[in-house]
Design a protein around this motif. Structure first.
Motif, PDB file in Angstrom:
ATOM      1  N   ILE A  83       0.731  -1.318   0.103  1.00 25.93           N
ATOM      2  CA  ILE A  83       0.188  -0.170   0.343  1.00 25.93           C
ATOM      3  C   ILE A  83       0.639   1.018  -0.296  1.00 25.93           C
ATOM      4  O   ILE A  83       0.694   2.297  -0.293  1.00 25.93           O
ATOM      5  CB  ILE A  83      -1.335  -0.080   1.250  1.00 25.93           C
ATOM      6  N   SER A  84       1.870   0.756   0.851  1.00 28.45           N
ATOM      7  CA  SER A  84       2.600   2.268   1.009  1.00 28.45           C
ATOM      8  C   SER A  84       3.772   2.298  -1.055  1.00 28.45           C
ATOM      9  O   SER A  84       3.377   3.851  -1.004  1.00 28.45           O
ATOM     10  CB  SER A  84       4.309   2.477   1.530  1.00 28.45           C
ATOM     11  N   GLN A  85       3.494   2.076  -1.346  1.00 28.46           N
ATOM     12  CA  GLN A  85       4.082   1.236  -2.664  1.00 28.46           C
ATOM     13  C   GLN A  85       3.504   2.586  -3.864  1.00 28.46           C
ATOM     14  O   GLN A  85       3.596   2.953  -4.655  1.00 28.46           O
ATOM     15  CB  GLN A  85       4.469   0.681  -3.231  1.00 28.46           C
ATOM     16  N   LEU A  86       2.125   2.039  -3.513  1.00 23.50           N
ATOM     17  CA  LEU A  86       1.149   2.721  -4.428  1.00 23.50           C
ATOM     18  C   LEU A  86       1.091   4.524  -3.707  1.00 23.50           C
ATOM     19  O   LEU A  86       0.655   5.194  -4.863  1.00 23.50           O
ATOM     20  CB  LEU A  86      -0.591   1.778  -3.812  1.00 23.50           C
ATOM     21  N   VAL A  87       1.139   4.202  -2.280  1.00 26.41           N
ATOM     22  CA  VAL A  87       0.528   5.860  -1.479  1.00 26.41           C
ATOM     23  C   VAL A  87       1.933   6.378  -2.780  1.00 26.41           C
ATOM     24  O   VAL A  87       1.745   8.149  -2.737  1.00 26.41           O
ATOM     25  CB  VAL A  87       0.707   5.837   0.087  1.00 26.41           C
ATOM     26  N   ALA A  88       3.026   6.540  -2.676  1.00 26.75           N
ATOM     27  CA  ALA A  88       4.658   6.728  -3.145  1.00 26.75           C
ATOM     28  C   ALA A  88       4.223   7.068  -5.080  1.00 26.75           C
ATOM     29  O   ALA A  88       4.624   8.051  -4.741  1.00 26.75           O
ATOM     30  CB  ALA A  88       5.883   6.166  -3.078  1.00 26.75           C
ATOM     31  N   GLU A 129       4.007  10.805  -6.552  1.00 24.28           N
ATOM     32  CA  GLU A 129       4.943  10.938  -7.348  1.00 24.28           C
ATOM     33  C   GLU A 129       4.697  12.319  -8.610  1.00 24.28           C
ATOM     34  O   GLU A 129       5.452  12.897  -9.099  1.00 24.28           O
ATOM     35  CB  GLU A 129       5.700   9.747  -8.238  1.00 24.28           C
ATOM     36  N   VAL A 130       3.489  12.145  -8.350  1.00 27.62           N
ATOM     37  CA  VAL A 130       2.774  13.041  -9.871  1.00 27.62           C
ATOM     38  C   VAL A 130       1.234  14.062  -8.821  1.00 27.62           C
ATOM     39  O   VAL A 130       1.411  15.244  -9.540  1.00 27.62           O
ATOM     40  CB  VAL A 130       1.576  12.421 -10.037  1.00 27.62           C
ATOM     41  N   VAL A 131       0.712  13.954  -7.618  1.00 29.59           N
ATOM     42  CA  VAL A 131       0.183  14.809  -6.741  1.00 29.59           C
ATOM     43  C   VAL A 131       0.185  14.607  -5.555  1.00 29.59           C
ATOM     44  O   VAL A 131       0.266  13.857  -4.722  1.00 29.59           O
ATOM     45  CB  VAL A 131      -1.645  14.654  -6.835  1.00 29.59           C
ATOM     46  N   PRO A 132       0.251  15.944  -4.483  1.00 27.75           N
ATOM     47  CA  PRO A 132       0.297  16.415  -3.462  1.00 27.75           C
ATOM     48  C   PRO A 132      -1.298  14.959  -2.494  1.00 27.75           C
ATOM     49  O   PRO A 132      -2.034  15.755  -2.816  1.00 27.75           O
ATOM     50  CB  PRO A 132       0.031  17.364  -2.436  1.00 27.75           C
ATOM     51  N   LEU A 133      -0.816  14.701  -2.019  1.00 26.92           N
ATOM     52  CA  LEU A 133      -1.628  13.957  -0.728  1.00 26.92           C
ATOM     53  C   LEU A 133      -1.169  13.802   0.731  1.00 26.92           C
ATOM     54  O   LEU A 133      -0.424  14.008   1.250  1.00 26.92           O
ATOM     55  CB  LEU A 133      -1.827  12.052  -0.926  1.00 26.92           C
ATOM     56  N   ASP A 134      -2.641  13.941   1.789  1.00 26.30           N
ATOM     57  CA  ASP A 134      -2.430  14.838   3.284  1.00 26.30           C
ATOM     58  C   ASP A 134      -2.368  13.066   4.209  1.00 26.30           C
ATOM     59  O   ASP A 134      -3.396  12.115   3.229  1.00 26.30           O
ATOM     60  CB  ASP A 134      -2.579  15.957   3.697  1.00 26.30           C
ATOM     61  N   GLY A 135      -2.163  12.758   5.129  1.00 28.64           N
ATOM     62  CA  GLY A 135      -2.983  11.245   5.724  1.00 28.64           C
ATOM     63  C   GLY A 135      -4.019  11.689   5.679  1.00 28.64           C
ATOM     64  O   GLY A 135      -4.653  10.528   5.770  1.00 28.64           O
ATOM     65  N   ALA A 182      -6.957  15.523  -5.674  1.00 34.10           N
ATOM     66  CA  ALA A 182      -6.433  15.104  -6.187  1.00 34.10           C
ATOM     67  C   ALA A 182      -6.101  13.977  -6.952  1.00 34.10           C
ATOM     68  O   ALA A 182      -5.348  13.651  -8.028  1.00 34.10           O
ATOM     69  CB  ALA A 182      -4.611  15.352  -4.973  1.00 34.10           C
ATOM     70  N   LEU A 183      -6.347  13.095  -6.947  1.00 34.77           N
ATOM     71  CA  LEU A 183      -6.273  11.660  -6.860  1.00 34.77           C
ATOM     72  C   LEU A 183      -6.976  11.604  -8.600  1.00 34.77           C
ATOM     73  O   LEU A 183      -7.220  11.278  -9.432  1.00 34.77           O
ATOM     74  CB  LEU A 183      -7.370  10.578  -5.928  1.00 34.77           C
ATOM     75  N   SER A 184      -8.448  12.937  -8.484  1.00 36.08           N
ATOM     76  CA  SER A 184      -9.042  13.131  -9.657  1.00 36.08           C
ATOM     77  C   SER A 184      -6.997  13.610 -10.846  1.00 36.08           C
ATOM     78  O   SER A 184      -7.736  12.761 -11.833  1.00 36.08           O
ATOM     79  CB  SER A 184     -10.321  13.562 -10.079  1.00 36.08           C
ATOM     80  N   ASP A 185      -7.168  14.392 -10.343  1.00 36.99           N
ATOM     81  CA  ASP A 185      -6.682  14.779 -11.237  1.00 36.99           C
ATOM     82  C   ASP A 185      -5.034  13.787 -11.431  1.00 36.99           C
ATOM     83  O   ASP A 185      -4.402  14.001 -12.985  1.00 36.99           O
ATOM     84  CB  ASP A 185      -4.884  15.643 -10.877  1.00 36.99           C
ATOM     85  N   PHE A 186      -4.434  13.115 -10.749  1.00 36.40           N
ATOM     86  CA  PHE A 186      -3.686  12.104 -11.295  1.00 36.40           C
ATOM     87  C   PHE A 186      -4.455  10.721 -12.027  1.00 36.40           C
ATOM     88  O   PHE A 186      -3.449  10.710 -13.141  1.00 36.40           O
ATOM     89  CB  PHE A 186      -3.973  10.918  -9.469  1.00 36.40           C
ATOM     90  N   PHE A 187      -5.869   9.930 -11.973  1.00 35.49           N
ATOM     91  CA  PHE A 187      -5.728   9.812 -12.555  1.00 35.49           C
ATOM     92  C   PHE A 187      -5.835  10.273 -14.126  1.00 35.49           C
ATOM     93  O   PHE A 187      -6.235  10.045 -15.649  1.00 35.49           O
ATOM     94  CB  PHE A 187      -7.538   9.224 -12.490  1.00 35.49           C
ATOM     95  N   ARG A 188      -6.707  11.843 -14.390  1.00 40.08           N
ATOM     96  CA  ARG A 188      -7.122  12.464 -15.530  1.00 40.08           C
ATOM     97  C   ARG A 188      -4.620  12.643 -16.627  1.00 40.08           C
ATOM     98  O   ARG A 188      -5.115  12.533 -17.233  1.00 40.08           O
ATOM     99  CB  ARG A 188      -7.705  14.075 -15.087  1.00 40.08           C
ATOM    100  N   LEU A 189      -4.517  12.634 -15.568  1.00 50.25           N
ATOM    101  CA  LEU A 189      -2.737  13.239 -16.077  1.00 50.25           C
ATOM    102  C   LEU A 189      -2.686  11.524 -16.742  1.00 50.25           C
ATOM    103  O   LEU A 189      -1.882  11.341 -17.734  1.00 50.25           O
ATOM    104  CB  LEU A 189      -2.180  13.298 -14.882  1.00 50.25           C
ATOM    105  N   LYS A 190      -2.910   9.921 -15.650  1.00 49.28           N
ATOM    106  CA  LYS A 190      -2.302   8.893 -17.055  1.00 49.28           C
ATOM    107  C   LYS A 190      -3.325   8.245 -17.169  1.00 49.28           C
ATOM    108  O   LYS A 190      -2.665   8.427 -18.044  1.00 49.28           O
ATOM    109  CB  LYS A 190      -3.122   8.243 -15.217  1.00 49.28           C
TER     110      LYS A 190
END
Length: 199
Positions: free
Chosen positions: A7-12, A16-22, A125-133
Motif C-alpha cells: 500500500i505504501s508503494q502505491l501511495v508513493a 510522485e504526481v500529486v500531493p496527498l495529506d495523511g 488530487a486523485l482525480s488529477d492523478f488519473f486524468r494525467l494517467k
C-alpha cells in the motif's frame, strides 16, 4: 504478503504526481483491494466488463486480443508500478474484447469504479492523478500506433529493450514478438543482429 509495504508503494506512486495529506491517504487506502493472481491466470477475458483500475505492485502482466484466425496480438505489457486495464471497457462499461493475463505471479491493487468516483469527490488530487494517467496512456497509444506504421522492427526492438531493460528476461519471446508486431523467428534474428551490432 506485506500489505502495508505494498500500500505504501502505491501511495508513493500517487505522491510522485500529486500531493496527498495523511487524511486523504486514509480515505484512499480504505477503498483499495489487494488481489494475487497466479502465472497464466486471467484477470479479464472477452465478454467481461472491466470495473476496476489496477496497479501492478509485484509481477508482470499483458493485454492481448485474438483475431479471427486466433492469432494473438499483444497490446500492452505491464511491470511493477504500472497500471494495466482495458480502458475502453472501463470507461464505456461495455464488454471487453481483451484478455488480461498474468505473465508471472502478480500482486495487484484494485480500485473499483464506484469507489474511485467517490474518491474523486473526497480527494480531488486523485482525480488529477488519473486524468494525467489517462492522458498519458492516450499519448503513448498514439505514439505506439505511429511507431508501428513508420519505424522498422529493429528500431522498435532496440527502443523496447533500451527503455525497459528487464522485458527480455521476464516475458517469453512469442509475447515480445507479438507486442512488436513480428514473428518469434524474426525477433530471434533481431536479437542476434543486436548482439553483433553492440559487440
Amino acid at each position: 504478503m506485506d500489505t502495508d509495504r505494498i500500500i505504501s508503494q502505491l501511495v508513493a506512486h500517487f505522491r510522485e504526481v500529486v500531493p496527498l495529506d495523511g487524511s486523504e491517504v486514509e480515505l484512499i487506502t480504505s477503498k483499495l483491494e489487494l488481489k494475487k493472481i497466479k502465472r497464466k491466470e486471467y484477470l479479464l477475458q472477452p465478454g467481461q466488463v472491466s470495473w476496476h483500475m489496477r496497479y501492478i505492485a509485484q509481477g508482470s502482466m499483458r493485454v492481448y486480443y485474438l483475431d479471427e484466425k486466433s492469432q494473438e496480438h499483444t497490446l500492452q505489457l505491464g511491470l511493477e508500478n504500472w497500471w494495466i486495464n482495458d480502458l475502453y471497457s472501463y470507461l464505456s462499461g461495455k464488454p471487453s474484447r481483451m484478455f488480461i493475463q498474468a505473465n508471472e505471479q502478480t500482486t495487484l491493487i484494485q480500485i473499483s469504479k464506484n469507489n474511485l468516483e467517490t474518491l474523486y469527490k473526497e480527494v480531488p488530487a486523485l482525480s488529477d492523478f488519473f486524468r494525467l494517467k489517462i492522458q498519458s496512456a492516450y499519448v503513448a497509444l498514439q505514439e505506439r500506433t505511429i511507431e508501428h506504421l513508420s519505424v522498422d522492427a529493429y528500431s522498435r526492438y532496440r527502443a523496447l529493450i533500451s527503455d525497459h531493460r528487464t522485458m527480455e528476461q521476464r516475458f517469453p519471446q512469442y509475447v515480445l514478438a507479438s507486442y512488436l508486431g513480428i514473428t518469434p523467428e524474426f525477433l530471434s534474428f533481431l536479437r542476434k543482429k543486436h548482439v553483433t551490432d553492440i559487440s
